[in-house]
Design a protein around this motif. Structure first.
Motif, PDB file in Angstrom:
ATOM      1  N   ALA A 117       0.837  -1.202   0.000  1.00  0.00           N
ATOM      2  CA  ALA A 117       0.000   0.000   0.000  1.00  0.00           C
ATOM      3  C   ALA A 117       0.871   1.251   0.000  1.00  0.00           C
ATOM      4  CB  ALA A 117      -0.925   0.004   1.208  1.00  0.00           C
ATOM      5  N   LEU A 118       1.932   1.239   0.810  1.00  0.00           N
ATOM      6  CA  LEU A 118       2.847   2.381   0.875  1.00  0.00           C
ATOM      7  C   LEU A 118       3.525   2.600  -0.472  1.00  0.00           C
ATOM      8  CD1 LEU A 118       4.043   4.399   3.029  1.00  0.00           C
ATOM      9  CD2 LEU A 118       5.986   2.822   3.159  1.00  0.00           C
ATOM     10  N   GLU A 119       3.992   1.508  -1.085  1.00  0.00           N
ATOM     11  CA  GLU A 119       4.648   1.605  -2.391  1.00  0.00           C
ATOM     12  C   GLU A 119       3.688   2.147  -3.446  1.00  0.00           C
ATOM     13  OE1 GLU A 119       5.931  -2.337  -3.142  1.00  0.00           O
ATOM     14  OE2 GLU A 119       7.652  -2.242  -1.774  1.00  0.00           O
ATOM     15  N   MET A 120       2.450   1.638  -3.436  1.00  0.00           N
ATOM     16  CA  MET A 120       1.486   2.045  -4.452  1.00  0.00           C
ATOM     17  C   MET A 120       1.081   3.509  -4.283  1.00  0.00           C
ATOM     18  SD  MET A 120      -2.214   0.350  -5.376  1.00  0.00           S
ATOM     19  CE  MET A 120      -3.210   1.021  -6.720  1.00  0.00           C
ATOM     20  N   ALA A 121       0.802   3.909  -3.048  1.00  0.00           N
ATOM     21  CA  ALA A 121       0.401   5.302  -2.806  1.00  0.00           C
ATOM     22  C   ALA A 121       1.501   6.267  -3.226  1.00  0.00           C
ATOM     23  CB  ALA A 121       0.044   5.499  -1.340  1.00  0.00           C
TER      24      ALA A 121
ATOM     25  N   ALA B 156      10.491   3.282  -0.276  1.00  0.00           N
ATOM     26  CA  ALA B 156       9.032   3.413  -0.312  1.00  0.00           C
ATOM     27  C   ALA B 156       8.554   4.474   0.671  1.00  0.00           C
ATOM     28  CB  ALA B 156       8.371   2.071  -0.019  1.00  0.00           C
ATOM     29  N   HIS B 157       9.148   4.506   1.866  1.00  0.00           N
ATOM     30  CA  HIS B 157       8.760   5.514   2.855  1.00  0.00           C
ATOM     31  C   HIS B 157       9.105   6.910   2.353  1.00  0.00           C
ATOM     32  CE1 HIS B 157       9.294   8.084   6.452  1.00  0.00           C
ATOM     33  NE2 HIS B 157       8.221   7.442   6.870  1.00  0.00           N
ATOM     34  N   PHE B 158      10.310   7.060   1.794  1.00  0.00           N
ATOM     35  CA  PHE B 158      10.688   8.364   1.265  1.00  0.00           C
ATOM     36  C   PHE B 158       9.714   8.816   0.181  1.00  0.00           C
ATOM     37  CE2 PHE B 158      12.442  10.844  -2.152  1.00  0.00           C
ATOM     38  CZ  PHE B 158      12.975  11.943  -1.486  1.00  0.00           C
ATOM     39  N   GLN B 159       9.403   7.906  -0.755  1.00  0.00           N
ATOM     40  CA  GLN B 159       8.544   8.282  -1.888  1.00  0.00           C
ATOM     41  C   GLN B 159       7.168   8.723  -1.409  1.00  0.00           C
ATOM     42  OE1 GLN B 159       9.316   8.702  -4.909  1.00  0.00           O
ATOM     43  NE2 GLN B 159       7.512   8.435  -6.207  1.00  0.00           N
TER      44      GLN B 159
ATOM     45  N   LEU C  27       3.372  13.047  -0.192  1.00  0.00           N
ATOM     46  CA  LEU C  27       2.530  13.757   0.777  1.00  0.00           C
ATOM     47  C   LEU C  27       2.898  15.236   0.809  1.00  0.00           C
ATOM     48  CD1 LEU C  27       0.369  13.617   3.004  1.00  0.00           C
ATOM     49  CD2 LEU C  27       2.207  13.070   4.617  1.00  0.00           C
ATOM     50  N   GLY C  28       4.183  15.529   0.753  1.00  0.00           N
ATOM     51  CA  GLY C  28       4.616  16.927   0.710  1.00  0.00           C
ATOM     52  C   GLY C  28       4.112  17.651  -0.521  1.00  0.00           C
ATOM     53  N   LEU C  29       4.095  16.964  -1.658  1.00  0.00           N
ATOM     54  CA  LEU C  29       3.570  17.575  -2.880  1.00  0.00           C
ATOM     55  C   LEU C  29       2.098  17.944  -2.727  1.00  0.00           C
ATOM     56  CD1 LEU C  29       5.126  15.280  -5.670  1.00  0.00           C
ATOM     57  CD2 LEU C  29       5.948  17.506  -4.889  1.00  0.00           C
ATOM     58  N   THR C  30       1.317  17.058  -2.098  1.00  0.00           N
ATOM     59  CA  THR C  30      -0.112  17.360  -1.932  1.00  0.00           C
ATOM     60  C   THR C  30      -0.301  18.547  -0.992  1.00  0.00           C
ATOM     61  OG1 THR C  30      -0.433  15.781  -0.096  1.00  0.00           O
ATOM     62  CG2 THR C  30      -0.729  14.942  -2.332  1.00  0.00           C
ATOM     63  N   ALA C  31       0.497  18.606   0.083  1.00  0.00           N
ATOM     64  CA  ALA C  31       0.393  19.748   1.006  1.00  0.00           C
ATOM     65  C   ALA C  31       0.753  21.043   0.289  1.00  0.00           C
ATOM     66  CB  ALA C  31       1.305  19.528   2.211  1.00  0.00           C
ATOM     67  N   MET C  32       1.774  20.986  -0.554  1.00  0.00           N
ATOM     68  CA  MET C  32       2.187  22.171  -1.313  1.00  0.00           C
ATOM     69  C   MET C  32       1.066  22.650  -2.223  1.00  0.00           C
ATOM     70  SD  MET C  32       5.342  22.444  -3.985  1.00  0.00           S
ATOM     71  CE  MET C  32       4.475  21.595  -5.297  1.00  0.00           C
ATOM     72  N   LEU C  33       0.437  21.709  -2.932  1.00  0.00           N
ATOM     73  CA  LEU C  33      -0.649  22.090  -3.837  1.00  0.00           C
ATOM     74  C   LEU C  33      -1.841  22.662  -3.084  1.00  0.00           C
ATOM     75  CD1 LEU C  33      -0.935  19.419  -6.669  1.00  0.00           C
ATOM     76  CD2 LEU C  33      -0.081  21.744  -6.797  1.00  0.00           C
ATOM     77  N   GLN C  34      -2.026  22.251  -1.851  1.00  0.00           N
ATOM     78  CA  GLN C  34      -3.131  22.766  -1.049  1.00  0.00           C
ATOM     79  C   GLN C  34      -2.780  24.089  -0.365  1.00  0.00           C
ATOM     80  OE1 GLN C  34      -3.955  19.281   1.399  1.00  0.00           O
ATOM     81  NE2 GLN C  34      -5.713  18.783   0.122  1.00  0.00           N
TER      82      GLN C  34
ATOM     83  N   ARG D  94      14.658  15.203  -5.388  1.00  0.00           N
ATOM     84  CA  ARG D  94      13.218  15.361  -5.146  1.00  0.00           C
ATOM     85  C   ARG D  94      12.971  16.112  -3.839  1.00  0.00           C
ATOM     86  NH1 ARG D  94       9.865  10.137  -7.494  1.00  0.00           N
ATOM     87  NH2 ARG D  94      11.177   9.790  -9.318  1.00  0.00           N
ATOM     88  N   GLY D  95      13.729  15.754  -2.804  1.00  0.00           N
ATOM     89  CA  GLY D  95      13.588  16.472  -1.539  1.00  0.00           C
ATOM     90  C   GLY D  95      13.954  17.935  -1.684  1.00  0.00           C
ATOM     91  N   ALA D  96      15.016  18.215  -2.443  1.00  0.00           N
ATOM     92  CA  ALA D  96      15.435  19.605  -2.663  1.00  0.00           C
ATOM     93  C   ALA D  96      14.350  20.389  -3.395  1.00  0.00           C
ATOM     94  CB  ALA D  96      16.737  19.632  -3.457  1.00  0.00           C
ATOM     95  N   TYR D  97      13.700  19.755  -4.352  1.00  0.00           N
ATOM     96  CA  TYR D  97      12.617  20.434  -5.087  1.00  0.00           C
ATOM     97  C   TYR D  97      11.478  20.809  -4.140  1.00  0.00           C
ATOM     98  CZ  TYR D  97       8.254  20.842  -7.645  1.00  0.00           C
ATOM     99  OH  TYR D  97       7.028  21.270  -8.088  1.00  0.00           O
ATOM    100  N   LEU D  98      11.021  19.847  -3.337  1.00  0.00           N
ATOM    101  CA  LEU D  98       9.898  20.111  -2.439  1.00  0.00           C
ATOM    102  C   LEU D  98      10.230  21.237  -1.461  1.00  0.00           C
ATOM    103  CD1 LEU D  98       7.130  19.470  -1.269  1.00  0.00           C
ATOM    104  CD2 LEU D  98       8.184  17.587   0.019  1.00  0.00           C
ATOM    105  N   LEU D  99      11.394  21.174  -0.870  1.00  0.00           N
ATOM    106  CA  LEU D  99      11.784  22.216   0.082  1.00  0.00           C
ATOM    107  C   LEU D  99      11.941  23.558  -0.632  1.00  0.00           C
ATOM    108  CD1 LEU D  99      12.471  22.822   2.994  1.00  0.00           C
ATOM    109  CD2 LEU D  99      14.836  22.114   2.546  1.00  0.00           C
TER     110      LEU D  99
END
Length: 674
Positions: free
Chosen positions: A397-401, A434-437, A442-449, A477-482
């Protein structure tokens, strides 16, 4: 007129009284519910009534199919997405939908609502209170029980006499299946047998369709004999059911008995699908034992011929199939009898988890548009798979999400994605790819909101976690989000330090990977914010070239956006208009509402700079309408986005005056966003 009313696939037989009543109720009342037994034709009747309805709903007629939906928590998001809202706001989905609906004049259809009655009652109550111009039509096996609800009981077709509606429908379906049966219906004696079949089937349309499809194999006499036997056998065990439910179950059971064993097996296994599915998925999920993959298509075609499965519209990659709920429920009962429920649910979930991984790998490539369309078509299956995995296999589930980051981030499913990601991360090991992804997604969704502090905190966690993965892609990817979480509130210098050329070189990695490309996007926009427009254009051109080489359209359109903003900064308004029109073309292709809203603001500024104040005002009005579907204008008030939009308005007002501006703006705001 905007809307998404499905086409009618067959002529409606009878129902004149109900159609007249519905026309009156939909004109005079705000909530109408069609009730009746499964298979009686509620959805079909609703569709005919709506197609016959005279124009009168300024914002359209919108059909929301609820049968594939299992989680009541996703009801509002499903309705919102059907209406064209991308749910990027941090407000609750109910609040956002009510606010958007407040000034709309539309007719909303909630089709097949019986398994979500309580949730529908709550949502409909909220919407009707918030939106005085809203009319709601519901189809359900039971009423919502809402104040002011008008009920129309959809009864079986009249089945008595030689000219009954039931006989007309039976004859229509029989001739479609076997044209040579026309002679049988013309013979008075055999027509009387057909009328008796209709009477025994209680005039229920689905039962008549199933029976009509069998006339390709049997005569009317054979059908009547077999039907009599079936009713006699099942009459006692079903006495606890209401008569019409007993008739429907009997008719479906009779059709089930007439299927070959391998057809019954596929029928049961197909019940694992929520909504429609394609042949590839049916082969992967339903094969096994006496049903090898190569045989699935032939057996599926046989079920289509028997009206057990329906072939739906083509969606770019071949036919799709679905079962009516009543038939699917019957198949599920047999799946329980076969003790295959868990096996098939596991197989279904892992097939769609693998599909999510494949889509993730192919997203930034030449198949991007096809992946967008396919994953949109598979939305109900993705939900079903994730729900199952969250209860049975949290690792997958974690991998798929996480693999569906692009679906949540790029395709307008932010609220839903955030919910699944938060659930998947609960209790998950706080390490590994998988946890990182999932954390990054999740960070991307928070950013969009627009929740930049949350996105910033998650970005910092991603940057820290990436250090332990020994892979430059997560670091990027982490650098982009931050970077973006700092850029949007107004810190372009820090954003550039995190995502600029020097920072990217320090991480290494593939220059064609998502992390590298997203960092280039953030850096190019940060350069615009800093007034370094030539450098911004150079960075954006490099991004666009890399995307073109990959075959990507989504990120390439954002490169065009930055080129437009840079051109504006340099005073090249015609060049800005050309770039942003290219950007809008790409965003419309992928249904990126946030991108369209951003682009319209820039196009308005460019057009205003060229001296066309009226068009600029209309574009700003249209842009506002698109921002409303996203939920938080200018990304929650980003200083740079607000300044760009305000500059367009200032120039437009100066060109045509305040009164003309307001008229043109209102005209643009009334434009459809579907």
């Amino acid at each position: 007129m905007p809307g998404n009313l499905p086409p009618e696939t067959a002529a409606l037989v009878g129902r004149e009284r109900e159609l007249d009543l519905m026309e009156s109720l939909l004109r005079e009342h705000r909530l109408t519910t069609l009730t009746g037994v499964g298979g009686v034709g509620k959805s079909r009747l609703a569709l005919r009534a709506l197609h016959a309805l005279p124009p009168g709903h300024r914002d359209g007629v919108w059909w929301v199919e609820l049968s594939p939906l299992r989680d009541p928590e996703l009801l509002t998001s499903t309705v919102a997405h059907t209406l064209g809202l991308s749910d990027h706001s941090a407000r609750s989905p109910d609040e956002e939908l009510c606010a958007w609906m407040a000034d709309k004049e539309l007719l909303l259809v909630l089709d097949t609502a019986e398994h979500l009655v309580a949730a529908c009652r709550h949502l409909v109550g909220e919407l009707l209170q918030s939106a005085p111009g809203l009319t709601v039509l519901v189809t359900s096996r039971e009423p919502l029980g809402s104040p002011g609800e008008m009920l129309v009981e959809v009864r079986p077709l009249p089945a008595e006499g030689p000219d009954s509606d039931a006989l007309a429908l039976f004859r229509q379906r029989a001739l479609a299946a076997a044209p040579e049966t026309a002679a049988a219906f013309a013979d008075p004696r055999r027509a009387a047998i057909a009328a008796e079949v209709c009477r025994r089937l209680d005039g229920i349309p689905l039962a008549l369709e199933l029976a009509g499809a069998r006339l390709r194999l049997w005569s009317l006499e054979e059908m009547a004999q077999r039907l009599d036997a079936r009713f006699d056998v099942l009459s006692d065990p079903l006495t606890a059911l209401p008569p019409r439910h007993r008739t429907m179950r009997t008719a479906i059971g009779w059709s089930h008995e007439l299927c070959a064993p391998v057809e019954r097996l596929l029928w049961a296994r197909l019940s694992v699908f929520a909504g429609d599915f394609d042949l590839t998925a049916a082969r992967a999920v339903c094969s096994g034992g006496p049903l090898p993959p190569a045989r699935v298509e032939r057996v599926l075609d046989a079920l289509v011929a028997k009206s057990v499965v329906r072939r739906t519209e083509e969606r770019g990659s071949g036919a799709r199939y679905r079962m009516l709920d009543t038939i699917r429920e019957y198949g599920h009962d047999w799946l329980i009898e076969l003790d295959e429920v868990r096996t098939l649910a596991d197989r279904h979930a892992h097939w769609y988890a693998a599909l999510a991984r494949a889509a993730d790998a192919g997203w930034l490539g030449p198949g991007q548009v096809d992946w967008y369309r396919r994953m949109t078509a598979e939305h109900a299956q993705l939900r079903t798979a994730l729900e199952h995995l969250l209860g049975t296999d949290r690792t997958t589930a974690l991998e798929m999400a996480g693999a569906l980051w692009f679906f949540w981030f790029s395709c307008g499913h932010t609220h839903e994605g955030r919910g699944f990601l938060e659930r998947a991360l609960q209790g998950a090991p706080r390490a590994g790819t998988a946890h990182f992804q999932a954390l990054w997604a999740l960070g991307l969704t928070a950013m969009l909101q627009g929740e930049m502090p949350t996105a910033r905190a998650l970005g910092a966690q991603c940057v820290e976690a990436a250090v332990h993965l020994a892979d430059p892609e997560p670091e990027l990817r982490g650098a982009y989000l931050l970077s973006v979480s700092l850029l949007m509130p107004g810190d372009p210098q820090r954003a550039l330090e995190l995502a600029g050329p020097r920072a990217r070189a320090g991480h290494g990695g593939r220059t064609s990977g998502p992390g590298w490309l997203l960092c280039r996007l953030s850096a190019s926009y940060a350069l615009c914010d800093l007034g370094r427009f030539e450098e911004a254009a150079e960075e954006a051109r490099g991004l666009g070239e890399a995307c073109a080489e990959l075959g990507d359209r989504w990120l390439r359109a954002y490169a065009d956006y930055v080129l437009a903003v840079a051109a504006l900064g340099l005073g090249h308004h015609g060049e800005a208009a050309r770039h942003v029109r290219a950007m809008l073309s790409g965003k419309r292709l992928l249904g990126d509402r946030l991108g369209i809203a951003l682009g319209l603001d820039v196009l308005a500024a460019a057009v205003a700079g060229l001296g066309d104040g009226e068009l600029a005002a209309r574009l700003l009005g249209t842009g506002q309408a698109w921002w409303r579907t996203v939920g938080h204008p200018q990304m929650g008030g980003s200083p740079s986005l607000l300044a760009l939009r305000d500059e367009g308005e200032r120039r437009a007002r100066a060109a045509i005056g305040d009164e003309a501006y307001e008229v043109a703006f209102r005209g643009g705001a009334a434009a459809p966003t579907g």
